[in-house]
Structure formats: structure tokens, C-alpha cells
Design an enzyme around this catalytic site. Structure first.
Site, PDB file in Angstrom:
ATOM      1  N   THR A  87      14.649 -11.348  12.829  1.00  0.00           N
ATOM      2  CA  THR A  87      13.746 -11.799  11.750  1.00  0.00           C
ATOM      3  C   THR A  87      14.412 -11.656  10.391  1.00  0.00           C
ATOM      4  O   THR A  87      14.236 -12.493   9.511  1.00  0.00           O
ATOM      5  CB  THR A  87      12.404 -11.017  11.736  1.00  0.00           C
ATOM      6  N   LYS A  88      15.178 -10.583  10.232  1.00  0.00           N
ATOM      7  CA  LYS A  88      15.778 -10.339   8.917  1.00  0.00           C
ATOM      8  C   LYS A  88      16.922 -11.321   8.653  1.00  0.00           C
ATOM      9  O   LYS A  88      17.125 -11.761   7.517  1.00  0.00           O
ATOM     10  CB  LYS A  88      16.236  -8.885   8.800  1.00  0.00           C
ATOM     11  N   THR A  95       0.820  -1.212   0.000  1.00  0.00           N
ATOM     12  CA  THR A  95       0.000   0.000   0.000  1.00  0.00           C
ATOM     13  C   THR A  95       0.855   1.264   0.000  1.00  0.00           C
ATOM     14  O   THR A  95       0.360   2.355  -0.265  1.00  0.00           O
ATOM     15  CB  THR A  95      -0.921   0.015   1.228  1.00  0.00           C
ATOM     16  N   TYR A 133      13.907  -7.213  15.398  1.00  0.00           N
ATOM     17  CA  TYR A 133      13.823  -7.000  13.944  1.00  0.00           C
ATOM     18  C   TYR A 133      14.988  -7.662  13.198  1.00  0.00           C
ATOM     19  O   TYR A 133      14.800  -8.363  12.211  1.00  0.00           O
ATOM     20  CB  TYR A 133      13.789  -5.492  13.696  1.00  0.00           C
TER      21      TYR A 133
HETATM   22  P1  NDP Z   1       6.602   0.855   5.496  1.00  0.00           P
HETATM   23  O1  NDP Z   1       6.451   0.872   6.968  1.00  0.00           O
HETATM   24  O2  NDP Z   1       6.712   2.138   4.747  1.00  0.00           O
HETATM   25  O3  NDP Z   1       5.441  -0.031   4.844  1.00  0.00           O
HETATM   26  C1  NDP Z   1       5.124  -1.266   5.399  1.00  0.00           C
HETATM   27  C2  NDP Z   1       4.104  -1.967   4.557  1.00  0.00           C
HETATM   28  O4  NDP Z   1       3.768  -3.202   5.226  1.00  0.00           O
HETATM   29  C3  NDP Z   1       2.832  -1.189   4.405  1.00  0.00           C
HETATM   30  O5  NDP Z   1       2.334  -1.371   3.093  1.00  0.00           O
HETATM   31  C4  NDP Z   1       1.893  -1.823   5.427  1.00  0.00           C
HETATM   32  O6  NDP Z   1       0.575  -1.748   4.943  1.00  0.00           O
HETATM   33  C5  NDP Z   1       2.360  -3.265   5.452  1.00  0.00           C
HETATM   34  N1  NDP Z   1       2.128  -3.973   6.703  1.00  0.00           N
HETATM   35  C6  NDP Z   1       2.461  -3.612   7.957  1.00  0.00           C
HETATM   36  N2  NDP Z   1       2.069  -4.539   8.851  1.00  0.00           N
HETATM   37  C7  NDP Z   1       1.471  -5.518   8.139  1.00  0.00           C
HETATM   38  C8  NDP Z   1       0.837  -6.745   8.483  1.00  0.00           C
HETATM   39  N3  NDP Z   1       0.727  -7.158   9.749  1.00  0.00           N
HETATM   40  N4  NDP Z   1       0.335  -7.508   7.494  1.00  0.00           N
HETATM   41  C9  NDP Z   1       0.414  -7.112   6.205  1.00  0.00           C
HETATM   42  N5  NDP Z   1       0.976  -5.957   5.809  1.00  0.00           N
HETATM   43  C10 NDP Z   1       1.495  -5.172   6.771  1.00  0.00           C
HETATM   44  O7  NDP Z   1       7.892  -0.060   5.223  1.00  0.00           O
HETATM   45  P2  NDP Z   1       9.026   0.018   4.106  1.00  0.00           P
HETATM   46  O8  NDP Z   1       8.420   0.194   2.781  1.00  0.00           O
HETATM   47  O9  NDP Z   1      10.079   0.930   4.570  1.00  0.00           O
HETATM   48  O10 NDP Z   1       9.627  -1.467   4.246  1.00  0.00           O
HETATM   49  C11 NDP Z   1       9.238  -2.547   3.439  1.00  0.00           C
HETATM   50  C12 NDP Z   1      10.125  -3.728   3.773  1.00  0.00           C
HETATM   51  O11 NDP Z   1      11.496  -3.376   3.576  1.00  0.00           O
HETATM   52  C13 NDP Z   1      10.011  -4.197   5.230  1.00  0.00           C
HETATM   53  O12 NDP Z   1      10.112  -5.593   5.292  1.00  0.00           O
HETATM   54  C14 NDP Z   1      11.241  -3.580   5.874  1.00  0.00           C
HETATM   55  O13 NDP Z   1      11.655  -4.310   6.988  1.00  0.00           O
HETATM   56  C15 NDP Z   1      12.237  -3.652   4.738  1.00  0.00           C
HETATM   57  N6  NDP Z   1      13.337  -2.710   4.852  1.00  0.00           N
HETATM   58  C16 NDP Z   1      13.113  -1.354   4.842  1.00  0.00           C
HETATM   59  C17 NDP Z   1      14.175  -0.481   4.941  1.00  0.00           C
HETATM   60  C18 NDP Z   1      14.009   0.983   4.917  1.00  0.00           C
HETATM   61  O14 NDP Z   1      15.024   1.688   5.073  1.00  0.00           O
HETATM   62  N7  NDP Z   1      12.840   1.525   4.715  1.00  0.00           N
HETATM   63  C19 NDP Z   1      15.551  -0.992   5.098  1.00  0.00           C
HETATM   64  C20 NDP Z   1      15.661  -2.410   5.094  1.00  0.00           C
HETATM   65  C21 NDP Z   1      14.585  -3.234   4.977  1.00  0.00           C
HETATM   66  P3  NDP Z   1      -0.693  -1.183   5.767  1.00  0.00           P
HETATM   67  O15 NDP Z   1      -0.233  -0.165   6.742  1.00  0.00           O
HETATM   68  O16 NDP Z   1      -1.601  -0.675   4.709  1.00  0.00           O
HETATM   69  O17 NDP Z   1      -1.230  -2.418   6.427  1.00  0.00           O
END
Ligand code: NDP
Length: 244
Positions: A156-157, A14, A153
Site C-alpha cells: 500500500t505504501k 486523533t 502494508y
Molecule cells: P497510529 O496507529 O498511532 O494512529 C493511526 C491513526 O489512524 C489514528 O488516529 C486512528 O484513529 C486512525 N485510523 C485507524 N484506522 C482508521 C480507519 N479505518 N479510518 C480512519 N482512521 C483510522 O499511527 P501513526 O501515527 O504511527 O501513523 C500514521 C501514518 O504514518 C500511517 O499511515 C502510518 O502507516 C504512517 N507511518 C508511520 C510510521 C511510524 O513509525 N509510526 C512509519 C512510517 C509510516 P482512531 O483509532 O481514532 O480511529
């Protein structure tokens, strides 16, 4: 990249990295399935992608801590079997280990690891039938380096790396590849709320001198899903500006 005829499901699409990945697949002509915890938001994002790229796009409420099985059934009945699964959704509950509550530990494990296990098992069944599939797991730099305040966190990663490598071996004979992408610091809501001094200290550790964009991660995900990467499995590609 050419994804016409393929169905790609991205968890947590999203916003942030997941949304950029969905857009990249749509640009390649894939049918995309947008998922998140709220139906309206997922449907809105899917509708926008459909209008912009002229592809089939669907939005589903899919909470990784909820009843994944029944949503999956609905998805397969509505859209069909999924060819490409991107395990992107992930949460943080940062605090020092000494203060970490069991619920902070459990919720991060349940979303980032157990949810990924459950949805991947459902997706892989369809891929085995199709004799083709791609699973791409979004891990993190901290799964390799560790990080203060992120014992839950980073566990998990790091766990996702073992998951990726083992599953790659199990599924290789079925023509399904399983890979991971490990982002460094990417500008999204997840990192947006960090205090400025913490952001500055991260920036100093990035040789390329800037934070990454969600599209930097999406480019690598679509590469791994493409035919160009058909001989790569069990691998992790780092996207971190040289930070690690
Ligand atoms: P955001 O927090 O911006 O977005 C998280 C997304 O996950 C949203 O679309 C949210 O949707 C969804 N989400 C959260 N909880 C749940 C749940 N219980 N079930 C299903 N969907 C869920 O995260 P990022 O885009 O920054 O991160 C995406 C991935 O990349 C993650 O796995 C993160 O750990 C990883 N990552 C990010 C980094 C960064 O610097 N940003 C660095 C390294 C890894 P909604 O709220 O609509 O439910």
C-alpha cells in the site's frame, strides 16, 4: 508557516503523527478537521486544539472503510471546502506472507489505499473549484525498502507513491500539488507495541541514533502545504534519520 483562511483535514488525527500534523496546522492558524473512527475522540482532540490555539477545529467520525461520501457531505456543509488534505490514516496487519490471510491483505489495502482514493476524489473536487489545493500522502520507508512481515502494508505504501506521482501530473494545471512524506521509525502507538529487541534492531540502522517524533513528520507536511513549496509536486520527502 501561515495557514490563516485555509481548511486542513487530516485523516487519522486523533493521535500519533496525524494529531501532530493537525497541531502544526493549528499553530499556523488553519481551521483543522480532526477525524478518526470514534466521534467522541475526534471531537475531544478538536476541542483541545481549539482551546490551545484559538483556531476553528472540528471533529468528525470518518472511517476510511465506511461511508466516506456522506461524512464528506456533512463536513462541507458544516465547515466548507477543504483546501489541504493529509492522507495520514493507515493500519498494519503484520504477518509473514506465507501465513497472511486474505482478510489481512484486504483490510490493509481497503484502509490505506482504497480509502485514500475515495477521500481524495471527494476533496479534489472542491480544490478544483477553489483553484488551489494541497494533497499530502503519508507513505513509509517500507514502501521503498520492503520489510519482512509487511507485504500487505508495504504494497500500500509503494502504491501511494504511484498515486502521488500520477495525481500530481493530473492536477498540476489546476494549481493543486500532490506530494508524499515517507517516515522511517516514528514513536507512536503503531510502533510502541513492537517488541524491544525489534526496536533495538531498528535503532542500530538509524545513523542519527534515535527514533523520530511525530513533530518531525508534521514539520515536513506543513512545509509541503505552505506557499514555500508551491513549485514542488509529485515528490516524496523522506523523514527517517538517514535510515534510507
Ligand atoms: P497510529 O496507529 O498511532 O494512529 C493511526 C491513526 O489512524 C489514528 O488516529 C486512528 O484513529 C486512525 N485510523 C485507524 N484506522 C482508521 C480507519 N479505518 N479510518 C480512519 N482512521 C483510522 O499511527 P501513526 O501515527 O504511527 O501513523 C500514521 C501514518 O504514518 C500511517 O499511515 C502510518 O502507516 C504512517 N507511518 C508511520 C510510521 C511510524 O513509525 N509510526 C512509519 C512510517 C509510516 P482512531 O483509532 O481514532 O480511529
Amino acid at each position: 508557516m501561515e495557514f490563516k483562511g485555509k481548511v486542513a483535514l487530516i485523516t487519522g488525527s486523533t493521535r500519533g503523527i496525524g494529531k501532530a500534523i493537525a497541531v502544526a496546522f493549528a499553530e499556523g492558524g488553519a481551521t483543522v478537521i480532526i477525524t478518526g473512527r470514534k466521534k467522541e475522540t475526534a471531537e475531544l482532540v478538536a476541542g483541545n486544539i481549539k482551546n490551545e490555539f484559538g483556531v476553528e477545529a472540528y471533529g468528525f467520525e470518518l472511517d476510511l472503510t465506511g461511508d466516506i461520501k456522506s461524512v464528506w457531505k456533512e463536513i462541507e456543509e458544516t465547515v466548507g471546502k477543504v483546501d489541504i488534505l493529509v492522507n495520514n490514516a493507515g493500519i498494519t496487519k503484520d504477518t509473514l506472507f506465507i501465513r497472511m490471510k486474505e482478510e489481512d491483505w484486504n483490510s490493509v489495502i481497503e484502509t490505506n489505499l482504497t480509502g485514500t482514493f475515495k477521500i481524495t476524489q471527494l476533496a479534489v473536487k472542491g480544490m478544483i473549484k477553489k483553484k488551489w489545493g494541497r494533497v499530502i500522502n503519508i507513505t513509509s520507508i517500507v514502501g521503498f525498502t520492503g520489510n519482512i512481515g509487511q507485504v500487505n502494508y508495504s504494497t500500500t505504501k509503494a502504491g501511494l507513491i504511484g498515486f502521488t506521482k500520477s495525481l500530481a501530473k493530473e492536477l498540476a494545471s489546476r494549481n493543486i500539488t500532490v506530494n508524499a512524506v515517507a517516515p522511517g521509525f516514528i514513536e507512536t502507538d503503531m510502533t510502541g507495541s513492537l517488541p524491544e529487541d525489534i526496536k533495538d534492531s531498528y535503532l542500530k540502522q538509524i545513523p542519527l541514533g534515535k527514533f523520530g517524533k511525530p513533530e518531525d513528520v508534521a514539520n515536513v507536511v506543513t512545509f509541503l502545504a505552505s506557499d514555500k513549496a508551491s513549485y514542488i509536486t509529485g515528490e516524496t520527502i523522506h523523514v527517517n534519520g538517514g535510515m534510507y
